[in-house]
Design a protein around this motif. Structure first.
Motif, PDB file in Angstrom:
ATOM      1  N   HIS A   1      23.969 -86.108 -34.821  1.00  0.00           N
ATOM      2  CA  HIS A   1      24.028 -86.977 -35.331  1.00  0.00           C
ATOM      3  C   HIS A   1      25.176 -87.471 -36.454  1.00  0.00           C
ATOM      4  CE1 HIS A   1      22.872 -83.085 -37.308  1.00  0.00           C
ATOM      5  NE2 HIS A   1      23.151 -83.456 -38.572  1.00  0.00           N
ATOM      6  N   TRP A   2      25.709 -85.870 -36.441  1.00  0.00           N
ATOM      7  CA  TRP A   2      27.208 -86.133 -37.694  1.00  0.00           C
ATOM      8  C   TRP A   2      28.564 -87.569 -36.980  1.00  0.00           C
ATOM      9  CZ3 TRP A   2      27.428 -84.167 -42.097  1.00  0.00           C
ATOM     10  CH2 TRP A   2      27.085 -83.431 -42.124  1.00  0.00           C
ATOM     11  N   ILE A   3      28.377 -88.037 -35.594  1.00  0.00           N
ATOM     12  CA  ILE A   3      28.873 -88.907 -34.940  1.00  0.00           C
ATOM     13  C   ILE A   3      29.239 -90.717 -35.898  1.00  0.00           C
ATOM     14  CG2 ILE A   3      29.360 -90.266 -32.633  1.00  0.00           C
ATOM     15  CD1 ILE A   3      29.051 -88.308 -30.979  1.00  0.00           C
ATOM     16  N   ALA A   4      29.838 -90.671 -35.998  1.00  0.00           N
ATOM     17  CA  ALA A   4      29.673 -92.610 -36.917  1.00  0.00           C
ATOM     18  C   ALA A   4      29.263 -91.626 -38.400  1.00  0.00           C
ATOM     19  CB  ALA A   4      29.606 -93.012 -36.065  1.00  0.00           C
ATOM     20  N   ALA A   5      29.497 -90.832 -38.549  1.00  0.00           N
ATOM     21  CA  ALA A   5      28.508 -90.596 -39.993  1.00  0.00           C
ATOM     22  C   ALA A   5      28.998 -91.432 -41.422  1.00  0.00           C
ATOM     23  CB  ALA A   5      28.744 -89.358 -40.282  1.00  0.00           C
TER      24      ALA A   5
ATOM     25  N   ALA B   1      23.158 -91.118 -46.881  1.00  0.00           N
ATOM     26  CA  ALA B   1      22.558 -90.726 -46.504  1.00  0.00           C
ATOM     27  C   ALA B   1      23.707 -89.514 -45.408  1.00  0.00           C
ATOM     28  CB  ALA B   1      23.160 -91.815 -45.434  1.00  0.00           C
ATOM     29  N   ILE B   2      25.199 -89.451 -46.287  1.00  0.00           N
ATOM     30  CA  ILE B   2      26.043 -88.879 -45.690  1.00  0.00           C
ATOM     31  C   ILE B   2      25.817 -87.637 -47.211  1.00  0.00           C
ATOM     32  CG2 ILE B   2      28.100 -88.419 -46.190  1.00  0.00           C
ATOM     33  CD1 ILE B   2      28.674 -91.245 -45.629  1.00  0.00           C
ATOM     34  N   GLU B   3      24.941 -87.717 -48.237  1.00  0.00           N
ATOM     35  CA  GLU B   3      24.873 -86.590 -48.663  1.00  0.00           C
ATOM     36  C   GLU B   3      24.165 -85.843 -48.222  1.00  0.00           C
ATOM     37  OE1 GLU B   3      25.052 -83.684 -51.485  1.00  0.00           O
ATOM     38  OE2 GLU B   3      26.898 -85.305 -51.543  1.00  0.00           O
ATOM     39  N   ASP B   4      22.437 -86.525 -47.824  1.00  0.00           N
ATOM     40  CA  ASP B   4      21.824 -85.994 -47.389  1.00  0.00           C
ATOM     41  C   ASP B   4      21.894 -84.903 -45.625  1.00  0.00           C
ATOM     42  OD1 ASP B   4      19.835 -86.756 -49.342  1.00  0.00           O
ATOM     43  OD2 ASP B   4      19.190 -88.620 -48.095  1.00  0.00           O
ATOM     44  N   MET B   5      23.227 -85.232 -45.150  1.00  0.00           N
ATOM     45  CA  MET B   5      23.523 -84.487 -44.097  1.00  0.00           C
ATOM     46  C   MET B   5      23.983 -83.440 -44.373  1.00  0.00           C
ATOM     47  SD  MET B   5      24.480 -88.281 -41.550  1.00  0.00           S
ATOM     48  CE  MET B   5      25.355 -86.691 -40.508  1.00  0.00           C
ATOM     49  N   ARG B   6      25.198 -83.810 -45.228  1.00  0.00           N
ATOM     50  CA  ARG B   6      25.703 -82.942 -45.529  1.00  0.00           C
ATOM     51  C   ARG B   6      24.949 -81.302 -46.342  1.00  0.00           C
ATOM     52  NH1 ARG B   6      27.815 -80.052 -49.997  1.00  0.00           N
ATOM     53  NH2 ARG B   6      26.039 -82.013 -51.440  1.00  0.00           N
ATOM     54  N   GLN B   7      24.089 -81.852 -47.325  1.00  0.00           N
ATOM     55  CA  GLN B   7      22.906 -80.740 -47.465  1.00  0.00           C
ATOM     56  C   GLN B   7      22.095 -80.443 -46.331  1.00  0.00           C
ATOM     57  OE1 GLN B   7      22.959 -80.111 -51.503  1.00  0.00           O
ATOM     58  NE2 GLN B   7      21.763 -78.411 -50.699  1.00  0.00           N
ATOM     59  N   GLN B   8      21.993 -80.872 -45.423  1.00  0.00           N
ATOM     60  CA  GLN B   8      20.900 -80.609 -44.880  1.00  0.00           C
ATOM     61  C   GLN B   8      22.027 -79.392 -44.007  1.00  0.00           C
ATOM     62  OE1 GLN B   8      19.308 -82.883 -41.546  1.00  0.00           O
ATOM     63  NE2 GLN B   8      18.579 -81.604 -40.473  1.00  0.00           N
ATOM     64  N   HIS B   9      23.136 -79.996 -43.767  1.00  0.00           N
ATOM     65  CA  HIS B   9      24.278 -78.907 -43.288  1.00  0.00           C
ATOM     66  C   HIS B   9      24.108 -77.336 -43.771  1.00  0.00           C
ATOM     67  CE1 HIS B   9      26.883 -77.260 -40.408  1.00  0.00           C
ATOM     68  NE2 HIS B   9      27.910 -77.394 -41.298  1.00  0.00           N
ATOM     69  N   GLN B  10      24.467 -77.901 -45.555  1.00  0.00           N
ATOM     70  CA  GLN B  10      24.724 -76.484 -46.518  1.00  0.00           C
ATOM     71  C   GLN B  10      23.039 -75.166 -46.445  1.00  0.00           C
ATOM     72  OE1 GLN B  10      26.986 -75.502 -47.863  1.00  0.00           O
ATOM     73  NE2 GLN B  10      28.729 -77.264 -47.194  1.00  0.00           N
ATOM     74  N   ASP B  11      22.074 -76.235 -45.992  1.00  0.00           N
ATOM     75  CA  ASP B  11      20.410 -75.697 -46.167  1.00  0.00           C
ATOM     76  C   ASP B  11      20.424 -74.727 -44.891  1.00  0.00           C
ATOM     77  OD1 ASP B  11      20.075 -76.542 -48.963  1.00  0.00           O
ATOM     78  OD2 ASP B  11      18.301 -78.012 -47.793  1.00  0.00           O
ATOM     79  N   GLN B  12      21.052 -75.165 -43.435  1.00  0.00           N
ATOM     80  CA  GLN B  12      21.026 -74.227 -42.493  1.00  0.00           C
ATOM     81  C   GLN B  12      22.060 -73.147 -42.405  1.00  0.00           C
ATOM     82  OE1 GLN B  12      22.682 -77.589 -39.263  1.00  0.00           O
ATOM     83  NE2 GLN B  12      20.305 -78.544 -39.313  1.00  0.00           N
ATOM     84  N   ILE B  13      23.238 -73.448 -42.870  1.00  0.00           N
ATOM     85  CA  ILE B  13      24.555 -72.536 -43.521  1.00  0.00           C
ATOM     86  C   ILE B  13      24.090 -71.404 -43.898  1.00  0.00           C
ATOM     87  CG2 ILE B  13      26.695 -71.688 -44.503  1.00  0.00           C
ATOM     88  CD1 ILE B  13      27.495 -74.527 -43.338  1.00  0.00           C
TER      89      ILE B  13
END
Length: 119
Positions: free
Chosen positions: A91-95, A102-114
């Motif tokens: 899902h990071w491809i062509a962000a 949408a980018i901020e949501d993806m970044r936040q989701q990534h931070q939550d996973q970490i």
């Protein structure tokens, strides 16, 4: 035609970025000033100086922007391939094509996973 423009653009950007150019410009400005003092700086002298300076600045700006856009596209293609070949989520491809929310949501989701992995 496209490859010619790219060749000309690459050559102009490489030429404009060469380390000799600032020294040459200082010499040209000194010569320009000496000639202007010889002719007592007529009004047309200032108009010509402003016009040439503006046009050269605008041209260099366009060439550098073209070069940066091409380099950025190549960088994105490389990053997409690295993402595709790694364990990262596709899902990071062509962000870069997504909107800011949408980018901020993806970044936040990534931070939550970490955060979950560390806990």
């Amino acid at each position: 035609m496209r490859w010619r423009f790219r060749l000309i653009s690459d050559s102009a950007v490489a030429w404009a970025g060469h380390r000799v150019i600032p020294v040459a410009l200082i010499g040209f400005i000194a010569l320009w000033t000496a000639v202007g003092l010889t002719f007592s700086f007529p009004r047309q002298w200032f108009l010509l100086t402003n016009m040439v300076g503006t046009l050269v600045t605008f041209l260099i700006l366009l060439l550098v922007q073209h070069s940066q856009n091409r380099d950025m596209k190549a960088l994105h293609a490389k990053l997409d391939e690295l993402i595709r070949s790694s364990e990262a989520g596709n899902h990071w491809i062509a962000a870069e094509t997504k909107d800011a929310d949408a980018i901020e949501d993806m970044r936040q989701q990534h931070q939550d996973q970490i955060s979950e992995k560390r806990a």
